[in-house]
Scaffold this active site. Structure first.
Site, mmCIF file in Angstrom:
data_model
loop_
_atom_site.group_PDB
_atom_site.id
_atom_site.type_symbol
_atom_site.label_atom_id
_atom_site.label_comp_id
_atom_site.label_asym_id
_atom_site.label_seq_id
_atom_site.Cartn_x
_atom_site.Cartn_y
_atom_site.Cartn_z
ATOM 1 N N SER A 4 0.829 -1.208 0.000
ATOM 2 C CA SER A 4 0.000 0.000 0.000
ATOM 3 C C SER A 4 0.857 1.248 0.000
ATOM 4 O O SER A 4 1.572 1.539 0.964
ATOM 5 C CB SER A 4 -0.918 0.013 1.232
ATOM 6 O OG SER A 4 -1.473 1.312 1.396
ATOM 7 N N LYS A 48 -11.243 -1.402 -1.365
ATOM 8 C CA LYS A 48 -11.177 -0.140 -2.118
ATOM 9 C C LYS A 48 -12.480 0.640 -1.884
ATOM 10 O O LYS A 48 -13.186 0.389 -0.923
ATOM 11 C CB LYS A 48 -10.932 -0.429 -3.603
ATOM 12 C CG LYS A 48 -9.560 -1.027 -3.874
ATOM 13 C CD LYS A 48 -8.460 -0.048 -3.536
ATOM 14 C CE LYS A 48 -7.076 -0.648 -3.691
ATOM 15 N NZ LYS A 48 -6.035 0.207 -3.148
ATOM 16 N N ASP A 98 -5.577 -0.095 -9.328
ATOM 17 C CA ASP A 98 -6.850 0.581 -9.606
ATOM 18 C C ASP A 98 -7.420 0.212 -10.973
ATOM 19 O O ASP A 98 -8.504 0.667 -11.334
ATOM 20 C CB ASP A 98 -6.660 2.099 -9.529
ATOM 21 C CG ASP A 98 -6.370 2.545 -8.102
ATOM 22 O OD1 ASP A 98 -6.791 1.852 -7.163
ATOM 23 O OD2 ASP A 98 -5.727 3.600 -7.939
HETATM 24 C C1 S3P Z 1 -2.935 5.396 -3.896
HETATM 25 C C2 S3P Z 1 -2.596 4.118 -3.517
HETATM 26 C C3 S3P Z 1 -3.446 2.949 -3.791
HETATM 27 C C4 S3P Z 1 -4.506 3.249 -4.844
HETATM 28 C C5 S3P Z 1 -5.188 4.558 -4.603
HETATM 29 C C6 S3P Z 1 -4.170 5.703 -4.630
HETATM 30 C C7 S3P Z 1 -2.026 6.504 -3.553
HETATM 31 O O1 S3P Z 1 -4.100 2.580 -2.597
HETATM 32 O O2 S3P Z 1 -5.476 2.233 -4.874
HETATM 33 O O3 S3P Z 1 -6.162 4.833 -5.577
HETATM 34 O O4 S3P Z 1 -2.197 7.620 -4.097
HETATM 35 O O5 S3P Z 1 -1.116 6.301 -2.738
HETATM 36 P P1 S3P Z 1 -3.435 1.575 -1.512
HETATM 37 O O6 S3P Z 1 -2.334 2.295 -0.833
HETATM 38 O O7 S3P Z 1 -4.570 1.242 -0.590
HETATM 39 O O8 S3P Z 1 -2.982 0.390 -2.313
#
Ligand code: S3P
Length: 447
Positions: free
Chosen positions: A174, A354, A327
């Site tokens: 993440s 999500k 995503d």
């Molecule tokens: C993001 C990280 C991702 C992604 C989100 C944007 C970011 O989430 O799904 O749309 O900008 O750091 P996760 O950290 O939960 O994987």
């Protein structure tokens, strides 16, 4: 903006091939970070191409509530005048992060490094999403949190004036968790160390460097990354040119692939390798995607993509690629439903947390449209026949912008229309989606 009323939308088979050259709105991840780092910097940050989606506007409102000045100019550029690290002011009211997990989790990191009290909430979707993943590491650095059962919003936080430097291995892939810990580490003395076993998008690291912080990144022996951030830097405001969002470009790109005879150019799209998994996968499926004029813009690589309709084949998408296209699985599943053969997408556990449970939302929506889909453990399997599914369903979007856009793209090739119950959330990431798609020749209407 409230979403008390749903905005149904309907997609009908495109009457002719899609064509044209367009620029999709700015990258959501980079936009959030530009506003946040601008607010933590000394001096002025001028941002061009900022995504004016609701998620980013929530971040801008929160940074204003914390004492930064965020101004929109007539030409669409924004300027942020920052307060310096440790200089944010206590917000007088609850911070409402709307639908945005990135806004909530990154801001939790910033707040953890400021000795002030703040309360954060969000919409019904965000209030269901797990925050424990940031509460745990940020508590270990010295911040105090109060949250609902299961670590859900609303939550209250009392940050630490001088948090401890981090030494943290991120347990889930993440970028939001990694970024939250790094942002808290800005206020800590000494070096914060964050290890991610699976590399995730590195916009925070790149932008921190651009603002003057010392960030060293090394590969670990098992293919992960170790990030060392020197705490208490002076961040200096600077210009940020936000690339077009590859996650938004994915929708017109897949539409161009599946509507016969199409050719669409997407201008100035971010092609950071840690975001590019979808494009790698589509190429393996047989997609004709030309990457033109690759160039550097403010520390990020961008390019123009020309996508032409192509017969697609099912492929096996390795779990190791999931983070670089996390995503994009909803729209990849749409491409897979129009391909010949089975596409297996591995390692999708994170999709369950999500904006909606995307694994369930994709599978239910595709099945309603007549596609054959199954879930095995954390893998999604879409069994394509080489012909598009028939459509003729109303798909539930569960407050999820990407589910809505994916099914509106599918409707461009189905014999019967595809309706989504609520397209209102599209504005969180892709304001103007319907108009942009119609400009290319797609048929998408409110109703
Ligand atoms: C993001 C990280 C991702 C992604 C989100 C944007 C970011 O989430 O799904 O749309 O900008 O750091 P996760 O950290 O939960 O994987």
């Amino acid at each position: 903006m409230s979403h008390a009323q749903k905005t149904p939308m309907t997609a009908r088979r495109a009457a002719s091939p899609l064509s044209g050259s367009v620029r999709v709105p700015g990258d959501k991840s980079i936009s959030h970070r530009a506003v946040m780092l601008g607010g933590l910097a000394v001096g002025e940050t001028r941002i061009t191409g900022l995504l004016e989606g609701e998620d980013v506007l929530r971040t801008a409102a929160a940074m204003r509530a914390l004492g930064a000045t965020v101004t929109r100019h007539e030409d669409g550029a924004y300027t942020v005048s920052g307060r310096g690290i440790g200089g944010l002011a206590e917000p007088a009211d609850v911070l409402d992060m709307g639908n945005s997990g990135t806004a909530a989790r990154l801001l939790a990191g910033i707040l953890a490094g400021h000795p002030l009290f703040a309360v954060m909430t969000g919409d019904a979707s965000l209030r269901r999403r797990p925050m424990k993943r940031v509460i745990d590491p940020l508590s270990a650095l010295g911040a105090t949190f109060w949250a609902r059962e299961g670590g859900r919003l609303p939550l209250a936080i009392k940050g630490a004036a001088t948090p401890l430097p981090a030494d943290y291995t991120v347990p889930v892939a993440s970028a939001q968790v990694k970024s939250a810990v790094l942002l808290a580490g800005l206020s800590a003395p000494g070096i914060s160390r964050v290890v991610e076993p699976t590399p995730t998008r590195d916009h925070t690291e790149l932008m921190l460097r651009g603002f003057g912080a010392t960030v060293e990144v090394a590969e670990t022996k098992d293919g992960g990354r170790e990030i060392l951030l020197t705490g208490q830097p002076e961040l200096t405001g600077r210009p940020v040119a936000v690339p077009a969002d590859p996650s938004s470009a994915a929708f017109p790109a897949v539409a161009a692939l599946i509507v016969p005879g199409s050719s669409v150019t997407l201008e100035g799209v971010g092609v950071n390798p840690l975001r590019a998994g979808l494009y790698t996968t589509l190429a393996e499926m047989g997609a004709d995607i030309e990457i033109l004029d690759e160039r550097d813009e403010a520390g990020e690589t961008v390019a123009d993509l020309t996508v032409s309709s192509s017969p697609l084949m099912g492929v096996d998408v390795p779990a190791s690629r999931a983070a670089s296209m996390i995503d994009e699985f909803p729209i990849l599943a749409v491409a897979a439903a129009c391909a010949s053969g089975t596409t297996r997408m591995r390692g999708l556990a994170e999709l369950r947390v999500k904006e909606s449970d995307r694994l369930a939302a994709i599978a239910t929506g595709l099945a309603a449209c007549g596609a054959r889909v199954s879930i095995e453990g954390d893998d999604l399997l879409v069994h394509g026949t080489g012909e598009p599914p028939k459509g003729g369903a109303t798909v539930e979007t569960h407050m999820d912008h990407r589910i809505a856009m994916s099914f509106l793209v599918l409707g461009q090739v189905t014999a019967e229309p595809v309706r989504v119950d609520d397209g209102g959330f599209i504005d969180t990431s892709f304001p103007g989606f319907g108009a942009l798609m119609r400009g290319l020749g797609a048929s998408i209407e409110a109703a």
